[in-house]
Design a protein around this motif. Structure first.
Motif, mmCIF file in Angstrom:
data_model
loop_
_atom_site.group_PDB
_atom_site.id
_atom_site.type_symbol
_atom_site.label_atom_id
_atom_site.label_comp_id
_atom_site.label_asym_id
_atom_site.label_seq_id
_atom_site.Cartn_x
_atom_site.Cartn_y
_atom_site.Cartn_z
ATOM 1 N N ILE A 117 0.865 -1.178 0.000
ATOM 2 C CA ILE A 117 0.000 0.000 0.000
ATOM 3 C C ILE A 117 0.902 1.228 0.000
ATOM 4 C CG2 ILE A 117 -1.796 1.263 1.229
ATOM 5 C CD1 ILE A 117 -2.573 -1.338 2.603
ATOM 6 N N GLU A 118 0.575 2.168 -0.897
ATOM 7 C CA GLU A 118 1.347 3.404 -0.999
ATOM 8 C C GLU A 118 0.435 4.596 -0.781
ATOM 9 O OE1 GLU A 118 3.065 3.368 -4.905
ATOM 10 O OE2 GLU A 118 4.495 1.778 -4.400
ATOM 11 N N ASP A 119 1.042 5.713 -0.368
ATOM 12 C CA ASP A 119 0.264 6.952 -0.306
ATOM 13 C C ASP A 119 0.188 7.533 -1.713
ATOM 14 O OD1 ASP A 119 2.697 8.243 -0.785
ATOM 15 O OD2 ASP A 119 2.953 8.886 1.286
ATOM 16 N N GLU A 120 -0.453 8.693 -1.857
ATOM 17 C CA GLU A 120 -0.644 9.278 -3.187
ATOM 18 C C GLU A 120 0.668 9.706 -3.843
ATOM 19 O OE1 GLU A 120 -3.721 12.208 -2.144
ATOM 20 O OE2 GLU A 120 -5.046 11.056 -3.464
ATOM 21 N N LYS A 121 1.712 9.889 -3.036
ATOM 22 C CA LYS A 121 3.014 10.282 -3.579
ATOM 23 C C LYS A 121 3.867 9.086 -3.964
ATOM 24 C CE LYS A 121 3.023 14.480 -0.842
ATOM 25 N NZ LYS A 121 3.606 15.197 0.283
ATOM 26 N N GLY A 122 3.374 7.876 -3.694
ATOM 27 C CA GLY A 122 4.120 6.672 -4.063
ATOM 28 C C GLY A 122 4.989 6.122 -2.950
ATOM 29 N N ASN A 123 4.874 6.694 -1.732
ATOM 30 C CA ASN A 123 5.652 6.195 -0.600
ATOM 31 C C ASN A 123 4.946 4.999 0.026
ATOM 32 O OD1 ASN A 123 7.511 8.380 -0.799
ATOM 33 N ND2 ASN A 123 6.015 9.676 0.232
ATOM 34 N N LEU A 124 5.707 3.958 0.299
ATOM 35 C CA LEU A 124 5.149 2.766 0.936
ATOM 36 C C LEU A 124 4.665 3.108 2.337
ATOM 37 C CD1 LEU A 124 5.114 0.050 -0.518
ATOM 38 C CD2 LEU A 124 6.898 -0.712 1.015
ATOM 39 N N ILE A 125 3.453 2.694 2.671
ATOM 40 C CA ILE A 125 2.906 2.927 4.014
ATOM 41 C C ILE A 125 3.549 1.898 4.945
ATOM 42 C CG2 ILE A 125 0.812 3.029 5.438
ATOM 43 C CD1 ILE A 125 0.727 5.095 3.239
ATOM 44 N N PRO A 126 4.220 2.348 6.018
ATOM 45 C CA PRO A 126 4.874 1.385 6.916
ATOM 46 C C PRO A 126 3.856 0.575 7.718
ATOM 47 C CG PRO A 126 5.062 3.604 7.792
ATOM 48 C CD PRO A 126 4.408 3.727 6.447
ATOM 49 N N TYR A 148 -3.144 0.795 -4.099
ATOM 50 C CA TYR A 148 -2.821 -0.619 -3.925
ATOM 51 C C TYR A 148 -1.935 -1.022 -5.091
ATOM 52 C CZ TYR A 148 -5.934 -1.973 -0.075
ATOM 53 O OH TYR A 148 -6.515 -2.135 1.151
ATOM 54 N N VAL A 149 -1.022 -1.939 -4.813
ATOM 55 C CA VAL A 149 -0.119 -2.435 -5.844
ATOM 56 C C VAL A 149 -0.586 -3.843 -6.223
ATOM 57 C CG1 VAL A 149 2.273 -2.963 -6.445
ATOM 58 C CG2 VAL A 149 1.774 -1.062 -4.874
ATOM 59 N N ARG A 150 -0.883 -3.999 -7.516
ATOM 60 C CA ARG A 150 -1.356 -5.289 -8.025
ATOM 61 C C ARG A 150 -0.225 -6.313 -8.057
ATOM 62 N NH1 ARG A 150 -3.791 -1.606 -11.813
ATOM 63 N NH2 ARG A 150 -6.064 -1.611 -11.568
ATOM 64 N N ARG A 151 -0.615 -7.533 -8.364
ATOM 65 C CA ARG A 151 0.360 -8.616 -8.479
ATOM 66 C C ARG A 151 1.401 -8.300 -9.557
ATOM 67 N NH1 ARG A 151 -1.064 -15.044 -9.161
ATOM 68 N NH2 ARG A 151 1.034 -15.765 -8.729
ATOM 69 N N ASP A 152 0.961 -7.639 -10.648
ATOM 70 C CA ASP A 152 1.880 -7.311 -11.743
ATOM 71 C C ASP A 152 2.651 -6.006 -11.492
ATOM 72 O OD1 ASP A 152 0.027 -5.308 -12.183
ATOM 73 O OD2 ASP A 152 -0.639 -6.068 -14.136
ATOM 74 N N LYS A 153 2.559 -5.491 -10.272
ATOM 75 C CA LYS A 153 3.269 -4.285 -9.798
ATOM 76 C C LYS A 153 2.686 -2.977 -10.314
ATOM 77 C CE LYS A 153 6.149 -6.910 -7.642
ATOM 78 N NZ LYS A 153 5.631 -7.481 -6.445
ATOM 79 N N THR A 154 1.561 -3.003 -11.047
ATOM 80 C CA THR A 154 0.898 -1.759 -11.416
ATOM 81 C C THR A 154 0.124 -1.262 -10.204
ATOM 82 O OG1 THR A 154 -1.030 -2.940 -12.292
ATOM 83 C CG2 THR A 154 0.730 -2.370 -13.858
ATOM 84 N N LYS A 155 -0.189 0.033 -10.204
ATOM 85 C CA LYS A 155 -0.840 0.638 -9.043
ATOM 86 C C LYS A 155 -2.194 1.207 -9.451
ATOM 87 C CE LYS A 155 3.724 1.965 -7.576
ATOM 88 N NZ LYS A 155 4.659 3.032 -7.337
ATOM 89 N N PHE A 156 -3.089 1.281 -8.490
ATOM 90 C CA PHE A 156 -4.377 1.924 -8.733
ATOM 91 C C PHE A 156 -4.858 2.553 -7.429
ATOM 92 C CE2 PHE A 156 -5.358 -2.316 -7.346
ATOM 93 C CZ PHE A 156 -6.555 -2.252 -6.667
ATOM 94 N N PRO A 157 -5.538 3.721 -7.538
ATOM 95 C CA PRO A 157 -6.014 4.400 -6.336
ATOM 96 C C PRO A 157 -7.279 3.733 -5.797
ATOM 97 C CG PRO A 157 -6.617 5.663 -8.271
ATOM 98 C CD PRO A 157 -5.802 4.492 -8.750
ATOM 99 N N VAL A 158 -7.398 3.697 -4.470
ATOM 100 C CA VAL A 158 -8.567 3.085 -3.844
ATOM 101 C C VAL A 158 -9.123 3.984 -2.744
ATOM 102 C CG1 VAL A 158 -7.905 0.694 -4.312
ATOM 103 C CG2 VAL A 158 -7.137 1.767 -2.212
#
Length: 196
Positions: A117-126, A148-158
């Motif tokens: 899970i990343e924030d909107e800036k792409g930083n991984l949420i600890p 959220y980061v998909r299995r194929d490493k693409t991202k989408f906002p949730v």
């Protein structure tokens, strides 16, 4: 020849029981057997009733499970359930499609290690700051927008809401309900571009 001593007909040799005593013992034994038989019959009736009740409860549980599965399948949002260790216990088809994971591949895996899970800036949420961690600590979380980061490493906002599962005032897991808001983000971006 030695003369046989006569004894009363009811008296047996060497201190043995008399016929009346044997008959009384037999009567008592029959009573005890009858009582035991009655107890066994009651136990059997109770066992049969218990088995019937267990079968009925099993049927009710199976029906409830089928309803729950149908409900999960009918929800338009992704749904993931975890236990107290963060291990995935359920995942609906929408979550499967959004994340690119098949439920059989996910059940039993730790959500935190499987779906970054990343924030909107792409930083991984600890860990500890993630919505699921906060829910397992007892807080219902409706967070800001995450990616959220998909299995194929693409991202989408949730848009996400995570709620603890509480039984007898004890948290036993949490449910993550999330929705892909890619289109909403694109519309917002288009509005901003149009205005500027």
């Amino acid at each position: 020849m030695e003369k046989i001593k006569s004894r009363p007909a009811r008296q047996l040799a060497g201190g043995e029981k008399t016929m009346e005593q044997l008959k009384e013992d037999l009567r008592k034994t029959k009573e005890e057997v009858a009582i035991q038989k009655w107890g066994l019959e009651k136990t059997m009736k109770g066992m049969k009733a218990l088995v019937k009740e267990v079968i009925q409860k099993k049927k009710e549980i199976e029906e409830a499970k089928a309803k729950d599965e149908a409900m999960l399948a009918g929800i338009g949002d992704g749904v993931i359930g975890v236990d107290m260790d963060g291990k995935i216990t359920l995942m609906n088809q929408v979550a499967q499609m959004m994340l690119g994971w098949h439920p059989e591949d996910m059940i039993g895996r730790v959500l935190f290690d499987t779906v970054p899970i990343e924030d909107e800036k792409g930083n991984l949420i600890p860990r500890g700051k993630r919505p699921m961690d906060m829910a397992l600590a007892g807080t219902t979380t409706t967070g800001p927008t995450y990616n959220y980061v998909r299995r194929d490493k693409t991202k989408f906002p949730v848009a996400i809401k995570v709620t603890p599962i509480v039984v007898d005032n004890k948290i036993i897991g949490a449910i993550d309900v999330f929705r892909d808001i890619t289109k909403e983000k694109e519309i917002d971006r288009a509005k901003s571009d149009f205005i500027s």
